[in-house]
Scaffold this motif. Structure first.
Motif, short mmCIF file in Angstrom:
data_model
loop_
_atom_site.label_atom_id
_atom_site.label_comp_id
_atom_site.label_asym_id
_atom_site.label_seq_id
_atom_site.Cartn_x
_atom_site.Cartn_y
_atom_site.Cartn_z
N ILE A 191 13.36 61.23 -10.35
CA ILE A 191 13.72 60.67 -11.65
C ILE A 191 13.81 61.83 -12.62
O ILE A 191 12.84 62.59 -12.80
N LEU B 22 8.14 51.25 -12.74
CA LEU B 22 7.88 51.86 -11.44
C LEU B 22 6.84 51.06 -10.66
O LEU B 22 6.97 50.87 -9.44
N THR C 242 8.18 59.42 -4.88
CA THR C 242 8.96 59.64 -6.10
C THR C 242 8.43 60.85 -6.86
O THR C 242 7.21 61.03 -6.99
N VAL D 205 17.59 59.15 -9.95
CA VAL D 205 17.85 58.35 -11.15
C VAL D 205 17.82 59.28 -12.35
O VAL D 205 16.84 60.00 -12.56
N LEU E 5 16.01 51.08 -10.76
CA LEU E 5 14.96 51.69 -9.94
C LEU E 5 14.88 51.05 -8.56
O LEU E 5 14.67 51.75 -7.56
N ARG F 127 15.39 52.97 -5.19
CA ARG F 127 14.30 52.89 -4.19
C ARG F 127 14.88 52.55 -2.81
O ARG F 127 14.54 53.20 -1.80
#
Length: 236
Positions: free
Chosen positions: A59, A89, A112, A154, A219, A223
């Protein structure tokens, strides 16, 4: 860049003094402090990325907040933008808890890593193009070290998008003309999927330009593209 691990890279980032304006600002904020945090010791240095070294999802934000990451030493921790991000998240199974107030509060990211194109808090949350470009080698090396496992990214906001594309172009083919930023945009870069999302700034979240549902949707898509399962570490 000679760092051979993210641990080495993060340590080097935290010692950077390449941008005089940002060095002066981050240290001034740390010295004067906000009244609500008057008894706290501010980090007052560049804020490295954080998350597991084998992350399959990254991210990318903008820069640390003056009284958030610049205070706590961790991206998005301790500010209202972070409250929105970490809740989302958590909701999609990528964080162990829905908030992060300080380093050592138990937060763990699942598969992440969070980072930014600028690692120092800028005045008015607006780094200059020159500061972005000066900080670029740190992001380039970070993504290079993540390359063996990274499957999706992202990007929060147009600034991050514009900063990231030249870095990615050094590592893999990027279409020309370059893909334009937009919320919900998804680009296949041949083994890496790039997702655009409005930044979790108060201006966006307070006005409803970015809602929790919109953030969760991006997200969750990222994912899945990264091969992560909700609530579980990245599959090897």
């Amino acid at each position: 860049m000679t760092q051979t691990s993210l641990v080495e890279l993060d340590a080097a980032v935290a010692e950077c003094r390449r941008c005089p304006r940002l060095v002066a600002w981050r240290e001034q904020v740390a010295a004067t402090r906000r009244a609500a945090y008057a008894n706290e010791t501010y980090w007052g240095r560049p804020v490295p990325g954080f998350g597991p070294p084998d992350a399959s999802l990254a991210i990318v934000g903008l820069a640390p907040a003056a009284h958030g990451g610049n205070r706590t030493g961790r991206m998005f921790t301790g500010d209202r933008s972070g409250d929105v991000l970490f809740q989302a998240l958590y909701d999609v199974g990528l964080a162990s808890q829905p908030q992060s107030k300080h380093v050592g509060d138990g937060l763990e990211l699942r598969g992440t890593r969070i980072t930014a194109p600028v690692h120092c808090a800028p005045p008015a949350n607006k780094p200059t193009p020159a500061e972005r470009d000066t900080c670029r080698p740190w992001l380039a090396r970070e993504l290079d070290l993540l390359r063996p496992t990274l499957r999706a990214v992202v990007v929060l906001g147009a600034f991050g998008w514009q900063a990231l594309l030249p870095v990615l172009a050094e590592l893999r083919p990027v279409p020309k003309p370059a893909p334009r930023f937009g919320h919900g945009v998804e680009v296949d870069l041949g083994g890496l999927r790039l997702f655009g999302c409005y930044h979790v700034s108060q201006q966006n979240t307070f006005t409803g330009r970015l809602t929790p549902a919109m953030l969760r949707d991006v997200l969750a898509r990222a994912r899945d593209a990264a091969g992560l399962r909700p609530g579980s570490p990245r599959d090897a």
